[in-house]
Scaffold this active site. Structure first.
Site, mmCIF file in Angstrom:
data_model
loop_
_atom_site.group_PDB
_atom_site.id
_atom_site.type_symbol
_atom_site.label_atom_id
_atom_site.label_comp_id
_atom_site.label_asym_id
_atom_site.label_seq_id
_atom_site.Cartn_x
_atom_site.Cartn_y
_atom_site.Cartn_z
ATOM 1 N N LYS A 203 54.404 35.286 45.784
ATOM 2 C CA LYS A 203 54.190 36.030 44.542
ATOM 3 C C LYS A 203 52.794 36.640 44.604
ATOM 4 C CE LYS A 203 52.855 36.378 40.087
ATOM 5 N NZ LYS A 203 52.097 37.608 40.302
ATOM 6 N N GLU B 196 43.358 26.539 45.559
ATOM 7 C CA GLU B 196 42.101 27.196 45.962
ATOM 8 C C GLU B 196 41.608 27.933 44.733
ATOM 9 O OE1 GLU B 196 40.633 27.019 48.928
ATOM 10 O OE2 GLU B 196 42.222 25.814 49.809
ATOM 11 N N CYS C 124 35.696 34.507 45.874
ATOM 12 C CA CYS C 124 35.637 33.162 45.275
ATOM 13 C C CYS C 124 34.346 32.453 45.641
ATOM 14 C CB CYS C 124 36.846 32.346 45.708
ATOM 15 S SG CYS C 124 37.043 32.285 47.490
ATOM 16 N N GLU D 86 32.271 31.257 36.041
ATOM 17 C CA GLU D 86 32.532 32.221 37.107
ATOM 18 C C GLU D 86 32.704 33.607 36.488
ATOM 19 O OE1 GLU D 86 36.390 32.166 39.079
ATOM 20 O OE2 GLU D 86 35.353 32.359 40.998
HETATM 21 P P1 NAD Z 1 44.542 34.131 38.266
HETATM 22 O O1 NAD Z 1 44.453 32.656 38.248
HETATM 23 O O2 NAD Z 1 44.558 34.866 36.994
HETATM 24 O O3 NAD Z 1 45.876 34.600 39.043
HETATM 25 C C1 NAD Z 1 46.165 34.166 40.345
HETATM 26 C C2 NAD Z 1 47.653 34.316 40.595
HETATM 27 O O4 NAD Z 1 48.331 33.437 39.712
HETATM 28 C C3 NAD Z 1 48.200 35.711 40.312
HETATM 29 O O5 NAD Z 1 49.214 36.015 41.245
HETATM 30 C C4 NAD Z 1 48.781 35.564 38.926
HETATM 31 O O6 NAD Z 1 49.823 36.472 38.680
HETATM 32 C C5 NAD Z 1 49.321 34.142 38.992
HETATM 33 N N1 NAD Z 1 49.489 33.496 37.685
HETATM 34 C C6 NAD Z 1 48.950 33.835 36.491
HETATM 35 N N2 NAD Z 1 49.381 32.993 35.532
HETATM 36 C C7 NAD Z 1 50.189 32.089 36.131
HETATM 37 C C8 NAD Z 1 50.908 30.946 35.676
HETATM 38 N N3 NAD Z 1 50.893 30.568 34.405
HETATM 39 N N4 NAD Z 1 51.602 30.235 36.582
HETATM 40 C C9 NAD Z 1 51.606 30.567 37.891
HETATM 41 N N5 NAD Z 1 50.958 31.656 38.380
HETATM 42 C C10 NAD Z 1 50.249 32.399 37.504
HETATM 43 O O7 NAD Z 1 43.373 34.576 39.231
HETATM 44 P P2 NAD Z 1 42.915 36.054 39.543
HETATM 45 O O8 NAD Z 1 42.187 36.551 38.349
HETATM 46 O O9 NAD Z 1 44.063 36.808 40.099
HETATM 47 O O10 NAD Z 1 41.889 35.796 40.763
HETATM 48 C C11 NAD Z 1 40.580 35.456 40.583
HETATM 49 C C12 NAD Z 1 40.393 33.968 40.707
HETATM 50 O O11 NAD Z 1 40.853 33.514 41.975
HETATM 51 C C13 NAD Z 1 38.939 33.567 40.656
HETATM 52 O O12 NAD Z 1 38.792 32.438 39.848
HETATM 53 C C14 NAD Z 1 38.606 33.252 42.100
HETATM 54 O O13 NAD Z 1 37.523 32.375 42.277
HETATM 55 C C15 NAD Z 1 39.878 32.661 42.575
HETATM 56 N N6 NAD Z 1 39.946 32.694 44.036
HETATM 57 C C16 NAD Z 1 39.788 31.518 44.731
HETATM 58 C C17 NAD Z 1 39.806 31.519 46.122
HETATM 59 C C18 NAD Z 1 39.613 30.242 46.913
HETATM 60 O O14 NAD Z 1 39.878 30.247 48.107
HETATM 61 N N7 NAD Z 1 39.169 29.160 46.300
HETATM 62 C C19 NAD Z 1 39.975 32.727 46.805
HETATM 63 C C20 NAD Z 1 40.115 33.897 46.071
HETATM 64 C C21 NAD Z 1 40.111 33.874 44.679
#
Ligand code: NAD
Length: 504
Positions: free
Chosen positions: A202, A277, A311, A408
């Site tokens: 997804k 992650e 991240c 963040e």
């Molecule tokens: P997000 O948590 O909003 O979304 C991530 C994914 O989860 C998307 O595909 C989104 O559609 C999906 N999602 C949203 N709601 C959901 C739910 N209720 N159930 C299941 N899936 C759901 O994150 P974002 O805004 O897309 O990305 C930014 C975040 O990702 C930041 O916090 C960043 O630090 C983190 N990140 C972490 C790493 C790591 O390796 N630790 C790497 C990259 C990004």
């Protein structure tokens, strides 16, 4: 908001051909399909606000179909029974295909996500290929153990022979964010596939294009139908349905800590295995003996690379007081000279952030900090015809309780605090709910390695930041997550250990 953004177009013929299709269906088995509801979502170029194309707005019924396709491929298909070497060859071909399509994929990623073209072309797309090449090599290295036991009740004259098998966990849901879409997708798919699992992917709703193009390359490389299925759509619909689905054995999630918690709760229904992650607020410590020619540009790039949408971005600076003015001035000078622009302009250093919503969120943090007494040494404005650009921003006069220091921001915004000792720097660096990464800049070996041991984070960089490789485990402690991606052990995220104990 004044910043002229030219309407640059893709130039690679394959990127043009892909975009010209307009509608980009999702992948179930070997079929490219619309959502059962017939609903579509638009994806925008964040630099110009123009519509790049549409993808299906999936729902729970589409997730059911995809999980079934993955399940049937896993139970009956050739993938999990194929020799590891054969699996490895297909994964290697995927890596090769990504390399062959590097210019096309970089353009698509820039148009969809906003990032400067060189970020994709020289870092992220090669990084995605590197994941498939690395885990192609790991597939034949999956090994159980023979175990000497101390069991003493076997029948006379017999022996106990015990060993472990490592077997694929089954159907994996891979949920990916929007900041570095293709490489983060590869970090999940490559080890999961090396292990013999089947996947429902997804992608994030803001950046689904390269995942869908990757789906085509996976089939071209010879991946059997159903081994990877892609369901596009909203996170709280498709992602939530996957996390809760009883037919999914494991969720591999990358995203925010807040959504990570929701995924964990949803996954508890059938006690799925979960790796997370999550977010970070990574500290950068600059000691007075640091090589400033490395440390100042290094600290600037730690936060401004990919507009801070990383991240592990170095978003908190702890600088020894004796060099504080020099370092913040150096970083501010670099920021002031950075060119904001359309990601397809090769001279652009800071592209737009992924969406207006995200830009408003980042700007909210900056304005709140300024109102609370912080000072912007540089930056502090939201720009562009659609308000999607954030100036590289350095805030001083911040206190440890401010939201800009604790939360963040996920944009090109760094906060700087003077410290008087390494101990103070470490205490402030560790005063966070996050623990993803950290860096220390010093010429003193014992300072560096003492800090490496004491920093509470999954990665510590010494005299560098943002160094990634498929061979280096990455992941967080505290609320930055559970588990590690990349590195040899990442395949274990997708394997179960089975104990076999025989009397022979
Ligand atoms: P997000 O948590 O909003 O979304 C991530 C994914 O989860 C998307 O595909 C989104 O559609 C999906 N999602 C949203 N709601 C959901 C739910 N209720 N159930 C299941 N899936 C759901 O994150 P974002 O805004 O897309 O990305 C930014 C975040 O990702 C930041 O916090 C960043 O630090 C983190 N990140 C972490 C790493 C790591 O390796 N630790 C790497 C990259 C990004």
């Amino acid at each position: 908001m004044s910043l002229d953004i030219p309407a640059l177009q893709a130039s690679h013929p394959a990127a043009l051909e892909f975009l010209a299709r307009g509608d980009h269906p999702m992948l179930l088995g070997d079929q490219w399909v619309a959502a059962l509801s017939g609903e579509w979502m638009e994806t925008l170029n964040p630099a110009t606000g123009t519509v790049l194309g549409r993808f299906p707005s999936g729902a729970a019924a589409d997730v059911d179909r995809a999980v079934q396709a993955a399940r049937s491929a896993f139970e009956s298909g050739p993938w999990s029974c194929m020799t590891p070497a054969e699996r490895g060859k297909i994964l290697w071909r995927v890596g090769d295909l990504i390399e062959q399509h590097i210019d096309e994929l970089s353009e698509l990623e820039t148009l969809d996500q906003g990032k400067p073209i060189w970020v994709g072309r020289y870092a992220e797309i090669p990084g995605a290929a590197g994941q498939f090449h690395y885990f192609a090599g790991q597939a034949p290295r999956i090994e159980g153990q023979t175990i000497s036991t101390s069991i003493n009740y076997q029948p006379a004259g017999k022996q106990v022979f015990a060993y472990t098998l490592k077997q694929p966990v089954g159907v994996v849901a891979a949920i990916v964010p929007w900041n570095s879409p293709l490489v983060l997708t590869a970090m999940k798919l490559a080890p999961a596939l090396a292990a013999g699992c089947c996947v429902v992917l997804k992608p994030a709703e803001d950046t689904s294009l390269t995942a869908l193009r990757l789906g085509e390359l996976l089939l071209e490389a010879g991946l059997p139908p159903g081994v990877v299925n892609i369901v596009t759509g909203r996170g709280d619909v498709v992602g939530a349905a996957l996390a809760a689905h009883p037919g999914v054995d494991k969720v591999s999630f990358t995203g925010s800590t807040q959504v990570g918690r929701a995924v964990l709760a949803a996954a508890s229904g059938n006690l799925k295995k979960v790796t997370l992650e999550l977010g970070g607020k990574s500290p950068v410590i600059v000691m007075p003996d640091a090589d400033m020619e490395l440390a100042i540009p290094g600290a600037a790039s730690a936060i401004f690379f990919n507009s801070g949408q990383v991240c592990v971005a170095g978003s908190r600076l702890y600088i020894h007081r004796s060099v504080f003015d020099q370092v913040v001035k150096g970083i501010a000078d670099i920021a002031r000279g950075m060119k904001l622009g359309h990601g397809l302009d090769p001279s652009t250093q800071i592209g737009p952030v992924v969406s207006r919503k995200q830009a408003d969120r980042i700007n909210g943090y900056v304005q709140e900090a300024l109102a609370a007494g912080a000072e912007a040494m540089v930056g502090g404005r939201q720009l562009g015809p659609h308000g999607t650009f954030i100036e590289p921003t350095l805030l001083v006069n911040v206190s440890p309780d401010m939201a800009c220091v604790r939360e963040e921001i996920f944009g090109p915004v760094v906060v700087a605090t003077p410290v008087d000792s390494l101990e103070e720097a470490l205490a402030l660096a560790n005063d966070s709910i996050y623990g993803l990464a950290a860096s220390i800049w010093t010429r003193d070996l014992s300072t560096a390695h003492r800090a490496a041991a004491l920093l509470k984070s999954g990665t510590v960089w010494i005299n560098c930041h943002l160094m990634f490789d498929a061979s280096l485990p990455i992941g967080g402690v505290k609320q930055s997550g559970w588990g590690r991606e990349s590195g040899q052990a990442a395949v274990d995220n997708f394997l179960e250990v089975k104990t076999v104990c025989a009397v022979i």
